[in-house]
Design a protein around this motif. Structure first.
Motif, PDB file in Angstrom:
ATOM      1  N   ASP A   1      31.920  76.887  83.384  1.00 43.33           N
ATOM      2  CA  ASP A   1      31.482  77.040  84.748  1.00 43.33           C
ATOM      3  C   ASP A   1      32.545  77.775  85.560  1.00 43.33           C
ATOM      4  O   ASP A   1      33.627  78.066  85.079  1.00 43.33           O
ATOM      5  CB  ASP A   1      31.118  75.695  85.355  1.00 43.33           C
ATOM      6  CG  ASP A   1      32.299  74.744  85.533  1.00 43.33           C
ATOM      7  OD1 ASP A   1      33.458  75.141  85.340  1.00 43.33           O
ATOM      8  OD2 ASP A   1      32.053  73.576  85.871  1.00 43.33           O
ATOM      9  N   PHE A  29      27.179  84.176  93.154  1.00 51.06           N
ATOM     10  CA  PHE A  29      26.112  83.728  92.263  1.00 51.06           C
ATOM     11  C   PHE A  29      24.850  83.463  93.081  1.00 51.06           C
ATOM     12  O   PHE A  29      24.915  82.787  94.103  1.00 51.06           O
ATOM     13  CB  PHE A  29      26.507  82.446  91.531  1.00 51.06           C
ATOM     14  CG  PHE A  29      27.738  82.615  90.691  1.00 51.06           C
ATOM     15  CD1 PHE A  29      27.650  83.078  89.391  1.00 51.06           C
ATOM     16  CD2 PHE A  29      28.982  82.322  91.214  1.00 51.06           C
ATOM     17  CE1 PHE A  29      28.787  83.248  88.629  1.00 51.06           C
ATOM     18  CE2 PHE A  29      30.125  82.479  90.449  1.00 51.06           C
ATOM     19  CZ  PHE A  29      30.022  82.948  89.154  1.00 51.06           C
ATOM     20  N   LEU A  30      23.746  83.979  92.617  1.00 52.13           N
ATOM     21  CA  LEU A  30      22.465  83.726  93.261  1.00 52.13           C
ATOM     22  C   LEU A  30      21.685  82.750  92.388  1.00 52.13           C
ATOM     23  O   LEU A  30      21.342  83.065  91.241  1.00 52.13           O
ATOM     24  CB  LEU A  30      21.688  85.035  93.431  1.00 52.13           C
ATOM     25  CG  LEU A  30      20.283  84.902  93.992  1.00 52.13           C
ATOM     26  CD1 LEU A  30      20.303  84.271  95.381  1.00 52.13           C
ATOM     27  CD2 LEU A  30      19.602  86.273  94.030  1.00 52.13           C
ATOM     28  N   ALA A  31      21.460  81.564  92.918  1.00 55.50           N
ATOM     29  CA  ALA A  31      20.663  80.551  92.228  1.00 55.50           C
ATOM     30  C   ALA A  31      19.263  80.597  92.850  1.00 55.50           C
ATOM     31  O   ALA A  31      19.008  79.960  93.878  1.00 55.50           O
ATOM     32  CB  ALA A  31      21.299  79.168  92.379  1.00 55.50           C
ATOM     33  N   LYS A  32      18.389  81.377  92.258  1.00 57.82           N
ATOM     34  CA  LYS A  32      17.071  81.623  92.853  1.00 57.82           C
ATOM     35  C   LYS A  32      16.238  80.348  92.981  1.00 57.82           C
ATOM     36  O   LYS A  32      15.621  80.113  94.013  1.00 57.82           O
ATOM     37  CB  LYS A  32      16.309  82.666  92.036  1.00 57.82           C
ATOM     38  CG  LYS A  32      16.840  84.067  92.185  1.00 57.82           C
ATOM     39  CD  LYS A  32      15.978  85.046  91.410  1.00 57.82           C
ATOM     40  CE  LYS A  32      16.506  86.453  91.560  1.00 57.82           C
ATOM     41  NZ  LYS A  32      15.670  87.425  90.843  1.00 57.82           N
ATOM     42  N   LYS A  33      16.226  79.547  91.938  1.00 65.42           N
ATOM     43  CA  LYS A  33      15.402  78.336  91.973  1.00 65.42           C
ATOM     44  C   LYS A  33      15.836  77.388  93.085  1.00 65.42           C
ATOM     45  O   LYS A  33      15.014  76.759  93.737  1.00 65.42           O
ATOM     46  CB  LYS A  33      15.442  77.610  90.619  1.00 65.42           C
ATOM     47  CG  LYS A  33      14.689  78.321  89.538  1.00 65.42           C
ATOM     48  CD  LYS A  33      14.718  77.540  88.241  1.00 65.42           C
ATOM     49  CE  LYS A  33      13.997  78.294  87.146  1.00 65.42           C
ATOM     50  NZ  LYS A  33      14.042  77.591  85.863  1.00 65.42           N
ATOM     51  N   GLN A  34      17.147  77.287  93.298  1.00 68.58           N
ATOM     52  CA  GLN A  34      17.677  76.406  94.336  1.00 68.58           C
ATOM     53  C   GLN A  34      17.762  77.098  95.699  1.00 68.58           C
ATOM     54  O   GLN A  34      18.119  76.488  96.699  1.00 68.58           O
ATOM     55  CB  GLN A  34      19.078  75.897  93.954  1.00 68.58           C
ATOM     56  CG  GLN A  34      19.103  75.012  92.741  1.00 68.58           C
ATOM     57  CD  GLN A  34      19.169  75.803  91.433  1.00 68.58           C
ATOM     58  OE1 GLN A  34      19.199  77.030  91.424  1.00 68.58           O
ATOM     59  NE2 GLN A  34      19.159  75.092  90.319  1.00 68.58           N
ATOM     60  N   LYS A  35      17.468  78.398  95.721  1.00 69.08           N
ATOM     61  CA  LYS A  35      17.566  79.209  96.932  1.00 69.08           C
ATOM     62  C   LYS A  35      18.964  79.102  97.547  1.00 69.08           C
ATOM     63  O   LYS A  35      19.128  78.864  98.734  1.00 69.08           O
ATOM     64  CB  LYS A  35      16.491  78.821  97.940  1.00 69.08           C
ATOM     65  CG  LYS A  35      15.086  79.096  97.438  1.00 69.08           C
ATOM     66  CD  LYS A  35      14.048  78.784  98.466  1.00 69.08           C
ATOM     67  CE  LYS A  35      12.674  79.108  97.899  1.00 69.08           C
ATOM     68  NZ  LYS A  35      11.618  78.784  98.841  1.00 69.08           N
ATOM     69  N   GLN A  36      19.984  79.280  96.672  1.00 65.57           N
ATOM     70  CA  GLN A  36      21.370  79.198  97.104  1.00 65.57           C
ATOM     71  C   GLN A  36      22.122  80.460  96.716  1.00 65.57           C
ATOM     72  O   GLN A  36      21.874  81.053  95.671  1.00 65.57           O
ATOM     73  CB  GLN A  36      22.086  78.017  96.444  1.00 65.57           C
ATOM     74  CG  GLN A  36      21.608  76.662  96.882  1.00 65.57           C
ATOM     75  CD  GLN A  36      22.383  75.573  96.176  1.00 65.57           C
ATOM     76  OE1 GLN A  36      22.699  75.687  95.002  1.00 65.57           O
ATOM     77  NE2 GLN A  36      22.678  74.507  96.900  1.00 65.57           N
ATOM     78  N   LEU A  37      23.047  80.847  97.568  1.00 69.93           N
ATOM     79  CA  LEU A  37      23.992  81.912  97.282  1.00 69.93           C
ATOM     80  C   LEU A  37      25.362  81.254  97.297  1.00 69.93           C
ATOM     81  O   LEU A  37      25.769  80.675  98.306  1.00 69.93           O
ATOM     82  CB  LEU A  37      23.904  83.003  98.346  1.00 69.93           C
ATOM     83  CG  LEU A  37      24.689  84.276  98.078  1.00 69.93           C
ATOM     84  CD1 LEU A  37      24.091  85.014  96.887  1.00 69.93           C
ATOM     85  CD2 LEU A  37      24.696  85.161  99.295  1.00 69.93           C
ATOM     86  N   ILE A  38      26.070  81.294  96.175  1.00 68.47           N
ATOM     87  CA  ILE A  38      27.349  80.595  96.027  1.00 68.47           C
ATOM     88  C   ILE A  38      28.449  81.636  95.886  1.00 68.47           C
ATOM     89  O   ILE A  38      28.337  82.548  95.060  1.00 68.47           O
ATOM     90  CB  ILE A  38      27.325  79.672  94.790  1.00 68.47           C
ATOM     91  CG1 ILE A  38      26.162  78.676  94.908  1.00 68.47           C
ATOM     92  CG2 ILE A  38      28.662  78.967  94.614  1.00 68.47           C
ATOM     93  CD1 ILE A  38      25.800  78.012  93.607  1.00 68.47           C
TER      94      ILE A  38
END
Length: 87
Positions: A1, A29-38
């Motif tokens: 990670d 990082f774009l987490a599309k399912k969680q609708k998050q940009l990290i």
């Protein structure tokens, strides 16, 4: 990670023969399912979001000349030195 990746890189750098240089990195990082940009960053690198109508910073530079960054470093037991530039 991502955390382990940054820690491994830091450990390898600390064991390097020469230490008169530095590093910067930006990861987004774009987490599309969680609708998050990290975002994660080290040094005076910056992530910027650009749309068709505007742009804005996603991160703030870790510059030792920035008073809040200097305070953060010193609160963690570090120090800022002048070696060519502030480090």
């Amino acid at each position: 990670d991502i955390v382990n990746g940054f820690q491994l890189c830091d450990a390898r750098y600390r064991n390097a023969v020469t230490k008169d240089d530095g590093s910067t990195v930006v990861s987004v990082f774009l987490a599309k399912k969680q609708k998050q940009l990290i975002t994660a960053h080290v040094g005076d690198s910056r992530a910027v979001m650009i749309t068709t109508t505007e742009s804005f910073d996603l991160t703030a530079d870790h510059k030792p000349s920035n008073p809040s960054e200097k305070e953060r470093v010193e609160l963690l037991g570090g120090r800022i030195i002048q070696y060519g530039v502030l480090r």
